[in-house]
Design a protein around this motif. Structure first.
Motif, short mmCIF file in Angstrom:
data_model
loop_
_atom_site.label_atom_id
_atom_site.label_comp_id
_atom_site.label_asym_id
_atom_site.label_seq_id
_atom_site.Cartn_x
_atom_site.Cartn_y
_atom_site.Cartn_z
N GLU A 83 0.85 -1.19 0.00
CA GLU A 83 0.00 0.00 0.00
C GLU A 83 0.89 1.24 0.00
OE1 GLU A 83 -2.82 0.25 3.12
OE2 GLU A 83 -3.97 -1.50 2.48
N SER B 194 -4.57 6.65 -2.61
CA SER B 194 -3.84 5.41 -2.39
C SER B 194 -3.60 4.70 -3.72
CB SER B 194 -4.63 4.48 -1.46
OG SER B 194 -4.74 5.04 -0.17
N VAL C 105 -1.13 1.06 -5.36
CA VAL C 105 -0.33 -0.11 -5.01
C VAL C 105 1.04 0.05 -5.64
CG1 VAL C 105 -0.07 -2.61 -5.28
CG2 VAL C 105 -2.32 -1.64 -4.78
N ALA D 200 -0.29 -4.74 0.19
CA ALA D 200 -1.50 -4.49 -0.58
C ALA D 200 -2.46 -5.65 -0.38
CB ALA D 200 -1.16 -4.34 -2.05
N THR E 97 -5.68 -6.93 -2.16
CA THR E 97 -6.60 -6.82 -3.29
C THR E 97 -7.00 -8.23 -3.72
OG1 THR E 97 -4.89 -6.94 -4.99
CG2 THR E 97 -5.37 -4.75 -4.08
N ARG F 29 -5.43 1.06 -7.44
CA ARG F 29 -5.87 0.11 -6.41
C ARG F 29 -7.18 -0.56 -6.79
NH1 ARG F 29 -4.98 -1.02 -1.15
NH2 ARG F 29 -6.76 -1.70 0.06
N GLU F 30 -8.09 0.18 -7.42
CA GLU F 30 -9.43 -0.38 -7.72
C GLU F 30 -9.41 -1.22 -8.99
OE1 GLU F 30 -11.76 -0.12 -5.52
OE2 GLU F 30 -10.40 1.11 -4.29
#
Length: 399
Positions: free
Chosen positions: A244, A283, A285, A332, A334, A393-394
């Motif tokens: 992160e 944020s 990654v 991270a 995810t 990130r998404e």
């Protein structure tokens, strides 16, 4: 030889499982294409659809100019090499190689010519009179390849052909198969779960995930320019470290904040990743490959960003040292990270993720063999900024 193409090809089973979703992929005439991905990603399904062993639900599969959707396997002019070798135990190596030609009633002189030529290429001349039980695993695999070669097909299909061999023999067979394919120039689709095989053998590599194609590129492009977090994490051994991070602006410069560490991004980095400024105060990654980390004590000057942590484990490999160390930063978390951990059976990571995001992340660095780092040491690690990777990130897409 022929070009092979999947055009929006899909496979949906009766229970609704979508094993392959609108695959668009072309293997050029004479190309060595590798399909790679985790178990259940659809790579073997694609191969079997091309071979005629699986029906095609939607889309088109071509071999040369022919649409082969409705053709039987024997009518497609392809040859398969399986991981199980599938040799007849009661036949000699010669007879195993010649079997398909005899079924087709090829003249004896032509059979002999083709078998002897394949044996010469594969280094099997002295073994043609032996039966499979008298052959090693690598020799059996070469016999299976000989059976494919003598058919002189338009394409070779290989389904994890090295998975039953020991590690040392796999290295040799990788080189042998690549050399043979180059010499023959036969269009080849090679399926494997082993990304090292994919990177060392293919002209291009296609990475699959959950029935969908993620990226097709040369091994070098996949490694250095992954399109998304999944590809970045799957390609490379040891795997890319995922953390992160946040993008912040201070004193006119953009910085990456990773836990307690903070480093200014060079203009070259911003030029290579022009989307980063748009992520100010957001944020992301951060991906760091193990070879982008080095024992700071071995690096001249202080122009590289630094991470501080505690060494937990050393793996001495002779020419280099893999050092596992923890830093005050969050890994991270995810879907991609979970899936990659499941694929390699990384129970430790999965346990940590199930408990919530830990406050410390364990990284792997590929240090020089000259490092004097020992377990339990507090260490400073230099980061080679030019090789960093940044991901949304998404969406998981590379920035």
């Amino acid at each position: 030889m022929a070009r092979v193409a999947f055009e929006a090809a899909s496979k949906v089973y009766g229970d609704g499982t979508r094993a392959l979703d609108k695959l668009d992929l072309a293997i050029e005439d004479g190309e060595f294409m590798v399909l790679v991905g985790p178990s259940g990603c659809g790579k073997t399904t694609a191969l079997r659809m091309l071979a005629g062993l699986e029906d095609i639900t939607d889309g088109v599969v071509r071999i040369g100019e022919r649409v082969v959707n409705g053709l039987s396997p024997k009518s497609r002019d392809i040859a398969m090499v399986f991981q199980s070798y599938a040799l007849y135990p009661h036949l000699t190596a010669y007879d195993n190689i010649a079997f398909a030609l005899r079924i087709k009633k090829v003249p004896k002189d032509e059979i002999r010519r083709r078998v002897e030529e394949a044996a010469r290429i594969l280094g099997l001349v002295a073994l043609l009179k032996k039966k499979p039980r008298a052959l090693s695993g690598g020799q059996r695999q070469r016999v299976a390849m000989g059976r494919a070669i003598v058919r002189e097909p338009q394409a070779f299909l290989m389904d994890e052909p090295l998975s039953n061999l020991d590690a040392k023999l796999r290295v040799k067979m990788r080189a042998d198969i690549k050399k043979i394919q180059t010499n023959l120039g036969v269009t080849t689709l090679y399926v494997t779960h082993d990304q090292v095989e994919a990177m060392t053998m293919g002209h291009r590599v296609a990475v699959m995930r959950k029935g969908e194609l993620q990226q097709v590129a040369s091994p070098e492009d996949l490694y250095h320019r992954p399109l998304n977090m999944f590809v970045g994490g799957f390609i490379g051994s040891p795997a890319m470290n995922m953390l992160e991070a946040a993008v912040e602006r201070r004193n006119g410069s953009f910085e990456i904040v990773v836990g307690e560490a903070r480093f200014v991004l060079a203009q070259e980095t911003l030029a290579a990743h022009p989307q980063l400024p748009a992520y100010e105060n957001r944020s992301i990654v951060l991906g760091i490959r193990p070879e982008s980390l080095e024992d700071a004590a071995l690096v001249d000057g202080d122009h590289h960003p630094r991470l501080r942590g505690d060494a937990e484990l050393r793996e001495a490999l002779g020419s280099e040292m893999l050092v596992h160390f923890s830093i005050a930063a969050r890994p991270a978390v995810t879907d991609e990270v979970r899936e990659l951990a499941e694929d390699v059976g990384d129970d430790r990571t999965l346990e940590h993720l199930a408990e919530g995001v830990p406050a410390h992340a364990t990284l792997v660095g590929r240090f020089s063999a000259d490092t004097r780092v020992r377990e339990g040491d507090s260490i400073e690690v230099a980061v080679y900024e030019r090789a960093l990777h940044f991901f949304d990130r998404e969406s998981g897409l590379a920035l």
